[in-house]
Design an enzyme around this catalytic site. Sequence first.
Site, PDB file in Angstrom:
ATOM      1  N   HIS A 103      64.635  49.649  44.419  1.00  0.00           N
ATOM      2  CA  HIS A 103      63.426  49.025  44.956  1.00  0.00           C
ATOM      3  C   HIS A 103      62.888  48.058  43.905  1.00  0.00           C
ATOM      4  O   HIS A 103      63.077  48.264  42.704  1.00  0.00           O
ATOM      5  CB  HIS A 103      62.398  50.121  45.260  1.00  0.00           C
ATOM      6  N   ASP A 109      63.109  57.230  39.927  1.00  0.00           N
ATOM      7  CA  ASP A 109      62.212  56.802  40.995  1.00  0.00           C
ATOM      8  C   ASP A 109      62.287  57.855  42.097  1.00  0.00           C
ATOM      9  O   ASP A 109      63.266  57.934  42.838  1.00  0.00           O
ATOM     10  CB  ASP A 109      62.650  55.433  41.505  1.00  0.00           C
ATOM     11  N   GLN A 118      61.129  58.392  47.355  1.00  0.00           N
ATOM     12  CA  GLN A 118      61.700  58.841  48.618  1.00  0.00           C
ATOM     13  C   GLN A 118      62.258  60.263  48.553  1.00  0.00           C
ATOM     14  O   GLN A 118      62.534  60.865  49.598  1.00  0.00           O
ATOM     15  CB  GLN A 118      62.824  57.883  49.048  1.00  0.00           C
ATOM     16  N   LYS A 162      53.560  58.876  50.515  1.00  0.00           N
ATOM     17  CA  LYS A 162      54.824  59.120  51.210  1.00  0.00           C
ATOM     18  C   LYS A 162      55.061  60.613  51.457  1.00  0.00           C
ATOM     19  O   LYS A 162      56.044  60.983  52.107  1.00  0.00           O
ATOM     20  CB  LYS A 162      55.991  58.528  50.418  1.00  0.00           C
ATOM     21  N   CYS A 179      61.818  45.501  50.190  1.00  0.00           N
ATOM     22  CA  CYS A 179      61.644  45.360  48.741  1.00  0.00           C
ATOM     23  C   CYS A 179      62.936  45.642  47.982  1.00  0.00           C
ATOM     24  O   CYS A 179      62.927  46.242  46.905  1.00  0.00           O
ATOM     25  CB  CYS A 179      60.521  46.266  48.227  1.00  0.00           C
TER      26      CYS A 179
END
Length: 408
Positions: free
Chosen positions: A121, A198, A201, A224, A362
Site C-alpha cells: 500500500h 503493515d 488488513q 478496519k 493505493c
Amino acid sequence: MITAEIRELFPILKQDVNGHPLVYLDSAATSQKPIQVIEALKHYYEWDNANVHRGVHTLGSRATDAYEGARAKVAKFINAASEQEIIFTRGTTTAINIVAASYAQSVLQEGDEIVLTPMEHHSNLIPWQQAAKKTGAILKYIPLQPDGSITIEDAEKTITDRTKIVSIVYVSNVLGVINPIKEIGQIAHKHGAKIMVDGAQSTPHMPVDVQDLDCDFYALSGHKMCGPTGIGALYGKKALLNNMEPVEFGGEMIDHVDLYESTWKELPWKFEGGTPMIAGAVGLGAAIDFLQEVGMDAIFKHDLELTNYALERMKGIEDLTVYGPLTNRAGLITFNLGDVHPHDVATVLDAEGVAIRAGHHCTQPLMRWLEVSSTARASFYLYNTEADVDRLVMALQKTKEYFGHAIG
C-alpha cells in the site's frame, strides 16, 4: 459460519440503498461498527468527556482510565509484552511514518537497503521512499510470483547484510495474499535487519501474536476492525522505542521544559504529543472487546469460507478475471469484468445496493505489475453472508448484460 445474530448488531446494515437492501462489501476500506462501539462512544461523550493525564477531577480520572484501559486491550489483543509498547496513532499510515521518520532515519546510511514488496500500500511505500532520499539508502523489492505471492527463496535472495529494514504487508489489500511474515522476519534478523509489519488488513481478520511473529514493529488501524476512524496503534519492541526520538513535539509528551532544552516522558507517552484521540481509543477498546467475544479464530474461518464460496460462485461469470492466489488468501476478491471500467462496475452494483470499491486501491505499482489501471474489489467481514455473495454475483451478471458490448 458466524450466525445471523452478529449481523443484527450493525445498525447501518438495516437500510436500503437505491431501493435494495444494503450489501456492504467494502470492509477492506473501512469496516462497519457494531452497536457496542457506537454506545461506547456515546457513553464517553455523555459521561466521561475530559482531557487525560493532567486533570485530577473525576471526569479527567475516568477519561484517563478509559484511555489507558484501551491501550491495555490493544496490547493483550496482539500479545505485546508490555503496554508501553503500544503507541496510539491516527492509524497504520501514521504508525509507519513514525518508524520511517524516527527509527529508520537514525540508523540508515548511504548504501544501506530497505526491502519492500511491489504489493505494498502507498502508506508502506512512500515513507520509505522519503527515508531513502534523506539517507542515501536503497530500496529493494522481493519479486512477486505470477499469482502475486512471494517465496521464502526470493526473500533470502533479496535480504542481505546491507539490509537494515524490511517492511512488508501481512495481508495484501488487493491480492488477498497472506505473507509469511514470521519466516521473513527470521531472515531479516539473521542479517541484523529489523522488520516492520503493515497489519491494516490482518489485524481485523485473524489472530495476531507479535511476540510469536517476533516482528520489531507492527501497525494497525482501528476503523478496519469495527472501531472508529482516526485511531490506530504502533507496536514496537520496547528497547527500540526507548532509543527512538519523537516525531511530534508539544504538550503531553514532555517531562521537563525550559527555555532552551526539553526532555521527554517515558514510553509510550513520548510519542503521543498533544491531546490524544481519547474517544477513538475508547471506541477501539470496545471494538476489541467485541471481536474477542466473537473470537478471532471464528472470524478467520468465516472469512475463509465466505471467500471460497464467492470464488466458486464467481467462476460462473464469463470474462471475469480474479487477481491473486486462489489459496492462502484472506477475505477479499479483486477482479475485473472484461473491458468494463471498474468504476462502471461499481456504479451498476451500487444501483443494485451492493457496495464495492473500485480504483487502484493505493497500490499503483502493483496495478502496473498486474498490467491494469484499476480493479474492482469485494471484501468480506464477519457481518457478511452467502446471501450477500449471491447478491454480488447477480449484480455482476446484470452489469455484464448492461455492458454486453464491452465484454469479451
